[in-house]
Design an enzyme around this catalytic site. Structure first.
Site, short mmCIF file in Angstrom:
data_model
loop_
_atom_site.label_atom_id
_atom_site.label_comp_id
_atom_site.label_asym_id
_atom_site.label_seq_id
_atom_site.Cartn_x
_atom_site.Cartn_y
_atom_site.Cartn_z
CD GLU A 85 -3.00 -1.15 0.33
OE1 GLU A 85 -3.12 -0.13 -0.40
OE2 GLU A 85 -3.76 -2.13 0.29
CB CYS A 147 -5.42 -1.71 7.27
SG CYS A 147 -5.58 -3.40 7.84
CG HIS A 166 -3.91 -4.89 3.14
ND1 HIS A 166 -4.29 -3.67 2.60
CD2 HIS A 166 -4.53 -4.97 4.35
CE1 HIS A 166 -5.10 -3.05 3.45
NE2 HIS A 166 -5.26 -3.82 4.51
#
Length: 201
Positions: A85, A147, A166
């Site tokens: 991410e 998250c 993730h």
């Protein structure tokens, strides 16, 4: 503790819905056992799936330590691979946490930028890892739940020195035996990018 070793903080999440044992926390514990090399010390933290409580844990990390990097591990139900991410978002946190609560104003940091990026170039990291045979996915949308919230909070307080990875919530790759060696490689390469001249000059 050997003060010459640089500290990397790795976090995983606590129990959440049907995930009584959260694969992200199991992975963090596995990485602590396996290590990232002799010059890196690993500190691990379990983050509650609670907007208020996670801020307390993160404040403790950023106020009491000077980590080289903070790496957050989270689960992505339905995902088949590992996702890198790039971006944390500040607004639109409307999904309730394990306490049934949302953050005030559905916001992470009041008055903060709409989004923040990691100092790590996740796209180039992903390309490099794929050339090594690892099946990783690049993403700029971390999902606007805990998250994403944790990632933004760390990016804000750590001046970009954070990463969110993730991992699958189920399936063969979710097992620590398969997941930990891949995360080890990913994080070691991430730290190499951090040490490259583009980041150190």
């Amino acid at each position: 503790m050997d003060t010459t070793r640089e500290i990397v903080v790795i976090t995983g999440f606590g129990p959440f819905r049907q995930y009584v044992v959260n694969p992200s926390w199991e992975a963090a514990k596995g990485l602590k056992m396996e290590g990232l090399g002799s010059n890196i010390g690993i500190h691990i933290n379990e983050i509650p799936v609670s907007y208020a409580k996670c801020q307390q844990v993160l404040n403790d990390i950023w106020q009491t330590m000077t980590p080289k990097m903070v790496i957050h591990l989270g689960i992505a139900p339905g995902a088949k691979g590992i996702t890198l991410e790039q971006t944390g978002k500040n607004y639109c946190y409307k999904d309730k946490d394990v306490s049934g609560l949302c953050p005030a104003g559905h916001c992470c940091v009041e008055g903060g930028p709409e989004q923040l990026n990691s100092i790590i170039d996740m796209r180039s990291l992903g390309k490099h890892l794929k050339s090594m045979g690892l099946d990783v996915i690049y993403s700029r949308d971390a999902g606007r739940f805990l998250c994403d919230f944790v990632y933004y909070y760390s990016l804000y307080h750590g001046k970009g020195k954070a990463a969110l990875i993730h991992v699958p919530a189920s399936g063969s790759l979710a097992s620590p035996e398969r997941l930990v060696p891949q995360l080890q490689t990913i994080i070691q390469n991430l730290l190499q990018q951090l040490d490259s001249p583009a980041h150190t000059t």
